[in-house]
Design an enzyme around this catalytic site. Structure first.
Site, PDB file in Angstrom:
ATOM      1  N   TRP A 185      -1.387   4.156  18.252  1.00 34.49           N
ATOM      2  CA  TRP A 185      -0.399   3.908  17.564  1.00 34.49           C
ATOM      3  C   TRP A 185       0.391   2.463  17.919  1.00 34.49           C
ATOM      4  O   TRP A 185       0.819   1.840  17.293  1.00 34.49           O
ATOM      5  CB  TRP A 185       0.545   4.852  17.212  1.00 34.49           C
ATOM      6  CG  TRP A 185       1.278   5.361  18.535  1.00 34.49           C
ATOM      7  CD1 TRP A 185       0.996   6.547  19.125  1.00 34.49           C
ATOM      8  CD2 TRP A 185       2.643   4.894  19.214  1.00 34.49           C
ATOM      9  NE1 TRP A 185       1.819   6.678  20.247  1.00 34.49           N
ATOM     10  CE2 TRP A 185       2.800   5.856  20.158  1.00 34.49           C
ATOM     11  CE3 TRP A 185       3.270   3.853  18.956  1.00 34.49           C
ATOM     12  CZ2 TRP A 185       3.832   5.552  21.180  1.00 34.49           C
ATOM     13  CZ3 TRP A 185       4.292   3.650  19.747  1.00 34.49           C
ATOM     14  CH2 TRP A 185       4.572   4.480  20.745  1.00 34.49           C
ATOM     15  N   TRP A 242       6.175   4.477  13.605  1.00 36.95           N
ATOM     16  CA  TRP A 242       4.933   4.752  14.012  1.00 36.95           C
ATOM     17  C   TRP A 242       4.523   5.949  14.686  1.00 36.95           C
ATOM     18  O   TRP A 242       3.596   6.691  14.602  1.00 36.95           O
ATOM     19  CB  TRP A 242       4.503   3.379  14.867  1.00 36.95           C
ATOM     20  CG  TRP A 242       4.083   2.241  14.168  1.00 36.95           C
ATOM     21  CD1 TRP A 242       4.751   1.245  13.931  1.00 36.95           C
ATOM     22  CD2 TRP A 242       2.702   2.371  13.728  1.00 36.95           C
ATOM     23  NE1 TRP A 242       4.017   0.358  13.028  1.00 36.95           N
ATOM     24  CE2 TRP A 242       2.805   0.973  12.852  1.00 36.95           C
ATOM     25  CE3 TRP A 242       1.537   2.879  13.971  1.00 36.95           C
ATOM     26  CZ2 TRP A 242       1.465   0.647  12.064  1.00 36.95           C
ATOM     27  CZ3 TRP A 242       0.347   2.639  12.970  1.00 36.95           C
ATOM     28  CH2 TRP A 242       0.137   1.517  12.520  1.00 36.95           C
ATOM     29  N   TRP A 278      -8.005   8.418  22.371  1.00 38.89           N
ATOM     30  CA  TRP A 278      -8.049   7.058  21.466  1.00 38.89           C
ATOM     31  C   TRP A 278      -9.226   6.347  21.602  1.00 38.89           C
ATOM     32  O   TRP A 278      -9.916   6.352  22.677  1.00 38.89           O
ATOM     33  CB  TRP A 278      -6.614   6.346  21.363  1.00 38.89           C
ATOM     34  CG  TRP A 278      -5.527   6.742  21.390  1.00 38.89           C
ATOM     35  CD1 TRP A 278      -4.523   7.087  22.255  1.00 38.89           C
ATOM     36  CD2 TRP A 278      -4.792   7.215  19.913  1.00 38.89           C
ATOM     37  NE1 TRP A 278      -3.338   7.445  21.904  1.00 38.89           N
ATOM     38  CE2 TRP A 278      -3.522   7.668  20.332  1.00 38.89           C
ATOM     39  CE3 TRP A 278      -5.379   7.328  18.886  1.00 38.89           C
ATOM     40  CZ2 TRP A 278      -2.604   8.168  19.665  1.00 38.89           C
ATOM     41  CZ3 TRP A 278      -4.437   7.944  17.789  1.00 38.89           C
ATOM     42  CH2 TRP A 278      -3.066   8.314  18.317  1.00 38.89           C
ATOM     43  N   GLU A 335      17.700   7.567   3.561  1.00 39.82           N
ATOM     44  CA  GLU A 335      17.104   6.611   3.905  1.00 39.82           C
ATOM     45  C   GLU A 335      17.823   5.730   5.019  1.00 39.82           C
ATOM     46  O   GLU A 335      17.333   5.265   6.075  1.00 39.82           O
ATOM     47  CB  GLU A 335      16.244   5.613   3.036  1.00 39.82           C
ATOM     48  CG  GLU A 335      15.431   6.483   1.950  1.00 39.82           C
ATOM     49  CD  GLU A 335      14.448   7.134   2.841  1.00 39.82           C
ATOM     50  OE1 GLU A 335      14.014   6.759   3.947  1.00 39.82           O
ATOM     51  OE2 GLU A 335      13.792   8.107   2.173  1.00 39.82           O
ATOM     52  N   ASN A 362       7.307   0.940   1.813  1.00 42.11           N
ATOM     53  CA  ASN A 362       7.261   2.043   2.912  1.00 42.11           C
ATOM     54  C   ASN A 362       6.236   3.155   2.665  1.00 42.11           C
ATOM     55  O   ASN A 362       5.349   3.515   3.692  1.00 42.11           O
ATOM     56  CB  ASN A 362       8.706   2.919   2.630  1.00 42.11           C
ATOM     57  CG  ASN A 362       8.628   4.281   3.709  1.00 42.11           C
ATOM     58  OD1 ASN A 362       8.583   4.024   4.728  1.00 42.11           O
ATOM     59  ND2 ASN A 362       8.862   5.252   3.065  1.00 42.11           N
ATOM     60  N   TRP A 396      17.841   7.508   7.995  1.00 37.08           N
ATOM     61  CA  TRP A 396      16.810   7.481   8.767  1.00 37.08           C
ATOM     62  C   TRP A 396      16.971   6.178   9.718  1.00 37.08           C
ATOM     63  O   TRP A 396      16.260   6.406  10.915  1.00 37.08           O
ATOM     64  CB  TRP A 396      15.398   7.468   7.864  1.00 37.08           C
ATOM     65  CG  TRP A 396      14.833   8.520   7.587  1.00 37.08           C
ATOM     66  CD1 TRP A 396      14.991   9.074   6.004  1.00 37.08           C
ATOM     67  CD2 TRP A 396      14.076   9.580   8.189  1.00 37.08           C
ATOM     68  NE1 TRP A 396      14.081  10.397   6.442  1.00 37.08           N
ATOM     69  CE2 TRP A 396      13.620  10.505   7.482  1.00 37.08           C
ATOM     70  CE3 TRP A 396      13.766   9.432   9.843  1.00 37.08           C
ATOM     71  CZ2 TRP A 396      12.859  11.541   8.164  1.00 37.08           C
ATOM     72  CZ3 TRP A 396      12.858  10.619  10.085  1.00 37.08           C
ATOM     73  CH2 TRP A 396      12.696  11.469   9.545  1.00 37.08           C
TER      74      TRP A 396
HETATM   75  P1  FAD Z   1      14.607   1.308   0.798  1.00 43.36           P
HETATM   76  O1  FAD Z   1      13.900   2.192   0.523  1.00 43.36           O
HETATM   77  O2  FAD Z   1      15.539   0.392  -0.130  1.00 43.36           O
HETATM   78  O3  FAD Z   1      15.722   1.850   2.004  1.00 43.36           O
HETATM   79  C1  FAD Z   1      17.022   1.200   2.297  1.00 43.36           C
HETATM   80  C2  FAD Z   1      16.938   1.181   3.957  1.00 43.36           C
HETATM   81  O4  FAD Z   1      16.917   2.284   4.651  1.00 43.36           O
HETATM   82  C3  FAD Z   1      16.079   0.084   4.497  1.00 43.36           C
HETATM   83  O5  FAD Z   1      16.096  -1.239   4.201  1.00 43.36           O
HETATM   84  C4  FAD Z   1      15.903   0.490   5.808  1.00 43.36           C
HETATM   85  O6  FAD Z   1      16.697  -0.241   6.581  1.00 43.36           O
HETATM   86  C5  FAD Z   1      16.208   2.055   5.714  1.00 43.36           C
HETATM   87  N1  FAD Z   1      14.783   2.911   5.723  1.00 43.36           N
HETATM   88  C6  FAD Z   1      14.158   3.379   4.687  1.00 43.36           C
HETATM   89  N2  FAD Z   1      13.313   4.021   5.349  1.00 43.36           N
HETATM   90  C7  FAD Z   1      13.433   4.085   6.577  1.00 43.36           C
HETATM   91  C8  FAD Z   1      12.612   4.651   7.365  1.00 43.36           C
HETATM   92  N3  FAD Z   1      11.340   5.671   7.169  1.00 43.36           N
HETATM   93  N4  FAD Z   1      13.026   4.751   8.633  1.00 43.36           N
HETATM   94  C9  FAD Z   1      14.151   4.139   8.949  1.00 43.36           C
HETATM   95  N5  FAD Z   1      14.896   3.401   8.210  1.00 43.36           N
HETATM   96  C10 FAD Z   1      14.498   3.243   6.863  1.00 43.36           C
HETATM   97  N6  FAD Z   1      11.721  -0.128   8.566  1.00 43.36           N
HETATM   98  C11 FAD Z   1      12.337  -1.493   9.112  1.00 43.36           C
HETATM   99  O7  FAD Z   1      13.612  -1.637   9.130  1.00 43.36           O
HETATM  100  N7  FAD Z   1      11.882  -1.805  10.400  1.00 43.36           N
HETATM  101  C12 FAD Z   1      10.728  -1.567  10.914  1.00 43.36           C
HETATM  102  O8  FAD Z   1      10.143  -2.279  11.564  1.00 43.36           O
HETATM  103  C13 FAD Z   1       9.921  -0.651  10.227  1.00 43.36           C
HETATM  104  N8  FAD Z   1       8.705  -0.369  10.397  1.00 43.36           N
HETATM  105  C14 FAD Z   1       7.915   0.766   9.930  1.00 43.36           C
HETATM  106  C15 FAD Z   1       6.631   1.052  10.361  1.00 43.36           C
HETATM  107  C16 FAD Z   1       6.217   2.282   9.753  1.00 43.36           C
HETATM  108  C17 FAD Z   1       4.553   2.627  10.308  1.00 43.36           C
HETATM  109  C18 FAD Z   1       6.729   3.078   8.724  1.00 43.36           C
HETATM  110  C19 FAD Z   1       5.849   4.089   8.294  1.00 43.36           C
HETATM  111  C20 FAD Z   1       7.814   2.656   8.376  1.00 43.36           C
HETATM  112  C21 FAD Z   1       8.603   1.519   9.054  1.00 43.36           C
HETATM  113  N9  FAD Z   1      10.106   1.089   8.708  1.00 43.36           N
HETATM  114  C22 FAD Z   1      10.575   0.063   9.177  1.00 43.36           C
HETATM  115  C23 FAD Z   1      10.584   2.159   7.571  1.00 43.36           C
HETATM  116  C24 FAD Z   1      10.775   1.707   5.993  1.00 43.36           C
HETATM  117  O9  FAD Z   1       9.017   1.453   5.742  1.00 43.36           O
HETATM  118  C25 FAD Z   1      11.285   0.383   5.671  1.00 43.36           C
HETATM  119  O10 FAD Z   1      12.687   0.455   6.211  1.00 43.36           O
HETATM  120  C26 FAD Z   1      11.473   0.072   4.312  1.00 43.36           C
HETATM  121  O11 FAD Z   1      10.004   0.173   3.715  1.00 43.36           O
HETATM  122  C27 FAD Z   1      12.187  -1.190   3.929  1.00 43.36           C
HETATM  123  O12 FAD Z   1      12.054  -1.425   2.533  1.00 43.36           O
HETATM  124  P2  FAD Z   1      13.370  -1.248   1.677  1.00 43.36           P
HETATM  125  O13 FAD Z   1      14.422  -1.985   2.378  1.00 43.36           O
HETATM  126  O14 FAD Z   1      13.013  -1.726   0.284  1.00 43.36           O
HETATM  127  O15 FAD Z   1      13.759   0.307   1.835  1.00 43.36           O
END
Ligand code: FAD
Length: 442
Positions: free
Chosen positions: A366, A389, A313, A282, A348, A285
């Site tokens: 979006w 997005w 849209w 993640e 997420n 990602w």
């Molecule tokens: P954890 O599951 O603990 O993951 C650890 C870290 O990995 C996160 O803190 C984040 O930095 C990174 N990460 C995890 N999942 C993703 C992912 N899918 N894409 C990119 N990085 C990821 N994340 C953001 O940091 N900023 C945003 O503006 C953002 N916008 C999002 C918009 C949408 C529509 C979606 C579906 C996802 C988005 N995310 C975003 C990705 C993800 O949802 C969040 O990073 C995550 O929910 C953060 O919670 P956590 O720190 O507990 O994640």
């Protein structure tokens, strides 16, 4: 006393002292280090931060300023045109060197390039460093010398090849130098009319110490079960909650990688290797989003897959308003949108559900969702937000295809199986039996 001239350390989204490459390099110059943060408001400024991000910035800057103060220094706050602010500080301090960590959004990169060449023309040394990613977005190439457009092979390369650099330690002491600094209260960083951030304090501890604490808590309580629990919005420790700390650079992904790998190599008994690798994937990602943003600078506004330019849209402002307010009538969607509004964060799994709902049920562009998230997320990140997005809408790289629609009822039943998440954020449904909780009209 040192005879080396001062170095300006220009903080941006790297609001920490530990594992900060630009800061470590600034100290290695041997002269006094002057820490500065510039609120870019002049002609040279990037995309304005959203309301929730600004709330975080306020707290994070206060925390950084306190950390610097405890080491004898003083964080200088200035606002205005970036180049002019730096010029003024160079004039006032006699600095010969300016260091910063890179950013990757198009506007930010453009500003930084101009500033770097302007400083060099004046005979100063200006250097930038990688302070927010494991690897630079241009570094890992495919066999045909291009950049990766699909996540899995990119992840496999990082997993196999990445070795973190040695840790850099926080500086012990900053030089005491009093320079004019704007009171942060004048910056009005809290949202106004309405101030929806009033509940954020109860949940978040912005700043480097808060980030460290979150990582430690997650390592001891969440990492082991991450593989299973990360999709469960009703489990508080299911994910790390590190995203706003990462977005503001209060912790480096390098630190996270190093710490998790150490835990896997025996530092933590009985740790599930699969869970730990899933967590690191993640983090990657996040890296992959930066690769996309770097190569597609208009990722936040234009379809990555240009075929989507022809997408018909809908124009339905009332539907959009109800989505923003969590009043769609679909419990898991409404719960997510209310969690976002009240805490600045959303799980997420639920982000994917609400994004799918906006784009594939309501058929709204979006970009509207991206903009709402940008304003209301404390972790709003130019790369992750835009890439995610587009991923959900189907227009992105390696995206969920247009026909993959997240069914808000079955997703709710599967991932909020206890109903606790919906009950927490939609109290009006609290009394409903679980059988109908995710489809109350039935
Ligand atoms: P954890 O599951 O603990 O993951 C650890 C870290 O990995 C996160 O803190 C984040 O930095 C990174 N990460 C995890 N999942 C993703 C992912 N899918 N894409 C990119 N990085 C990821 N994340 C953001 O940091 N900023 C945003 O503006 C953002 N916008 C999002 C918009 C949408 C529509 C979606 C579906 C996802 C988005 N995310 C975003 C990705 C993800 O949802 C969040 O990073 C995550 O929910 C953060 O919670 P956590 O720190 O507990 O994640």
């Amino acid at each position: 006393m040192t005879s080396s001239p001062p170095t300006l350390m220009w903080f941006r989204r790297d609001l920490r002292l530990a594992d900060n490459p630009a800061l470590a390099a600034a100290f290695a110059e041997g002269g006094p280090v002057i820490p500065v943060y510039i609120r870019e408001t002049g002609t040279q400024s990037g995309r304005a931060s959203g309301g929730a991000s600004k709330w975080w910035l306020d707290k994070s800057l206060k925390s950084l300023a306190a950390d610097i103060k405890s080491r004898g220094g003083s964080l200088v706050l200035r606002s205005g045109d970036t180049a002019s602010c730096l010029d003024a500080l160079i004039e006032e301090t006699g600095a010969k060197t300016v260091f910063w960590n890179r950013r990757y959004d198009a506007e930010g990169r453009h500003i930084d390039m101009e500033i770097k060449s302007g400083l060099k023309e004046k005979g100063l040394t200006a250097k930038s460093f990688n302070g927010s990613l494991l690897t630079e977005p241009w570094q890992i190439k495919t066999n045909s010398d291009g950049h990766y457009k699909v996540f899995t092979p990119y992840w496999k390369r990082v997993r196999a090849e990445y070795t973190p650099p040695d840790k850099t330690h926080p500086p012990q002491a900053f030089a005491a130098k009093e320079l004019a600094s704007e009171p942060i209260g004048n910056w009005k960083l809290h949202p106004e009319a309405p101030d929806w951030s009033t509940g954020f304090d109860k949940i978040w501890s912005p700043g480097e110490a808060g980030a460290k604490q979150r990582l430690e808590t997650f390592l001891s309580q969440g990492l082991h079960g991450y593989g299973e629990d990360r999709n469960r919005p009703d489990i508080e420790t299911g994910t790390s909650g590190l995203s706003p700390h990462l977005a503001h650079g209060e912790i480096s992904p390098v630190t996270i990688w190093r710490t998790v790998r150490k835990a896997m190599d025996g530092g933590q008994k009985d740790l599930s290797e699969d869970s730990a690798w899933t967590f690191l994937s993640e983090i990657v990602w996040r890296e992959f989003s930066h690769v996309l943003l770097y190569h597609y600078p208009d990722l936040a506004t234009a379809n990555y897959n240009r075929d989507f330019e022809h997408m018909p849209w809908r124009d339905a402002p009332e539907d959009y308003r109800r989505w923003c307010r969590g009043e769609t009538g679909y419990p898991i969607v409404d719960a997510g949108m209310r969690q976002l509004w009240q805490t600045g964060w959303m799980h997420n799994r639920v982000r994917m559900i609400v994004a799918s709902f906006l784009t594939k049920h309501l058929l709204l562009p979006w970009q509207l969702g991206e903009a709402w998230f940008w304003d209301t997320l404390v972790d709003a990140d130019p790369a992750a937000n835009a890439a995610s997005w587009q991923w959900t809408a189907g227009s992105g790289a390696d995206a969920a295809p247009y026909f993959r629609v997240f069914n808000p009822i079955t997703q709710g039943q599967k991932f909020d199986a206890s109903g606790e998440y919906v009950r927490k954020w939609c109290p009006e449904l609290h009394e409903l039996p679980l059988k109908v909780l995710h489809e109350p009209w039935s």
